[in-house]
Enzyme design. Sequence first.
Site, PDB file in Angstrom:
ATOM      1  N   MET A   9       0.831  -1.198   0.000  1.00  0.00           N
ATOM      2  CA  MET A   9       0.000   0.000   0.000  1.00  0.00           C
ATOM      3  C   MET A   9       0.870   1.254   0.000  1.00  0.00           C
ATOM      4  SD  MET A   9      -3.082  -1.252   2.544  1.00  0.00           S
ATOM      5  CE  MET A   9      -4.218   0.041   2.025  1.00  0.00           C
ATOM      6  N   SER A  10       0.506   2.204  -0.860  1.00  0.00           N
ATOM      7  CA  SER A  10       1.294   3.424  -1.024  1.00  0.00           C
ATOM      8  C   SER A  10       0.588   4.659  -0.507  1.00  0.00           C
ATOM      9  CB  SER A  10       1.611   3.628  -2.507  1.00  0.00           C
ATOM     10  OG  SER A  10       0.404   3.860  -3.221  1.00  0.00           O
ATOM     11  N   GLY A  12      -2.247   5.534  -1.965  1.00  0.00           N
ATOM     12  CA  GLY A  12      -3.009   5.960  -3.132  1.00  0.00           C
ATOM     13  C   GLY A  12      -4.224   5.082  -3.348  1.00  0.00           C
ATOM     14  N   MET A  34       6.113   0.532   2.524  1.00  0.00           N
ATOM     15  CA  MET A  34       7.566   0.603   2.608  1.00  0.00           C
ATOM     16  C   MET A  34       7.972   2.046   2.897  1.00  0.00           C
ATOM     17  SD  MET A  34       8.800  -1.741  -0.615  1.00  0.00           S
ATOM     18  CE  MET A  34       8.102  -0.622  -1.834  1.00  0.00           C
ATOM     19  N   CYS A  92      13.478   0.016  -8.122  1.00  0.00           N
ATOM     20  CA  CYS A  92      12.719  -0.143  -6.888  1.00  0.00           C
ATOM     21  C   CYS A  92      11.838  -1.391  -6.949  1.00  0.00           C
ATOM     22  CB  CYS A  92      11.873   1.099  -6.628  1.00  0.00           C
ATOM     23  SG  CYS A  92      11.008   1.077  -5.041  1.00  0.00           S
ATOM     24  N   GLY A 116      -0.833  -2.562  -6.652  1.00  0.00           N
ATOM     25  CA  GLY A 116      -1.766  -1.790  -7.454  1.00  0.00           C
ATOM     26  C   GLY A 116      -1.293  -1.527  -8.863  1.00  0.00           C
ATOM     27  N   CYS A 190       9.513   9.522  -6.311  1.00  0.00           N
ATOM     28  CA  CYS A 190       9.169   9.791  -4.909  1.00  0.00           C
ATOM     29  C   CYS A 190      10.233  10.585  -4.168  1.00  0.00           C
ATOM     30  CB  CYS A 190       8.861   8.483  -4.179  1.00  0.00           C
ATOM     31  SG  CYS A 190      10.272   7.361  -3.990  1.00  0.00           S
TER      32      CYS A 190
END
Length: 346
Positions: A9-10, A12, A34, A92, A116, A190
């Site tokens: 999960m980010s 978003g 992360m 990444c 996602g 990011c």
Amino acid sequence: MGKKALIAMSGGVDSSAAAILMKKAGYECAGAMMRLWRGANRQDELDAAAAAKRLGIEFYVFDFCTQFEERVIADFIKTYETGGTPNPCISCNRHLKFGALLEKARSMGFDCLATGHYARCGFNASTGRYEIKKAADEKKDQSYVLYSLSQETLSHCVFPLGGMSKSKIRELAAEAGLELSEKKESQDICFVPDGDYASFIERHTGKTCAPGDFVSVSGEKLGTHRGIIRYTIGQRRGLGISHGAPLFVCGKDAASNRVILSEGAELFSRTVTARDVNLVAVSGIEDGMRVLARTRYNMKEQPASVYNAGEGSFKIVFDEPQRAAAPGQALVMYRGDTLIGGGTIV
């Protein structure tokens, strides 16, 4: 007991929707974020935690800052300093999301890692290999950044958004009562949210990139550049040179600190070579095999033939010359909507 899935999960809407879909599919789910660099926006972490709470699943935060620094940021800086144009999202994915995070998931007893990403993954019984296919919504397709995933990795991955549109994903999140259902997508890398890669590199290394010569293809000095890390193949704007015709960056010579400019013809090439190859849909390359290939994320695939070029390398010969293939970027091959594999352009 049903299968267990860890959801990357980010903060978003896409990764949150992945959690919704995995729950609906009967998985016992937990979310994980992360933490990748010290200057990260904590709001995303709060949003991910809130979404997990709303969905009634456990939520973890894993500190991978050291791994991210060593495997992604260091490579990003080195590639720019040696004249290339890096793709940190691919690094990444390879080393962190589908490396350290997947390893963590497996050690905690999860059967799979769901993300996602807009792509589809499945097992082809006729070839005995896991495959990645483009997303049903090609405008959102992210298969390009997944080419480096191994067969072992793919055997533990699920991409639940692959068959859906963005509008449907937002609708799904809204129905679940998630406040982030209308959250805007991030378009930036990011760790460089302002997009100024050169300033980031100079701050991070404590070194100022030395100016050098702009030269023509024939070696004639045309002006002075502001540091080789500030330019990429195909660039036109920001050169600060007056010339009778538009000039473009067509090459970089890090050893002599020169940036090579041309009026454009030298940007085009039919042959592009890549190293660090990973094959997904096939176990080997047959010389002359027909593929569709692209040399950057937002490019339409072009017809080409592929040939072996030494251990861990391959060569693409496009039917028509292609513009601005940049060392450090990914050269990715498809057959229809199936990802064949890819490598790093040299």
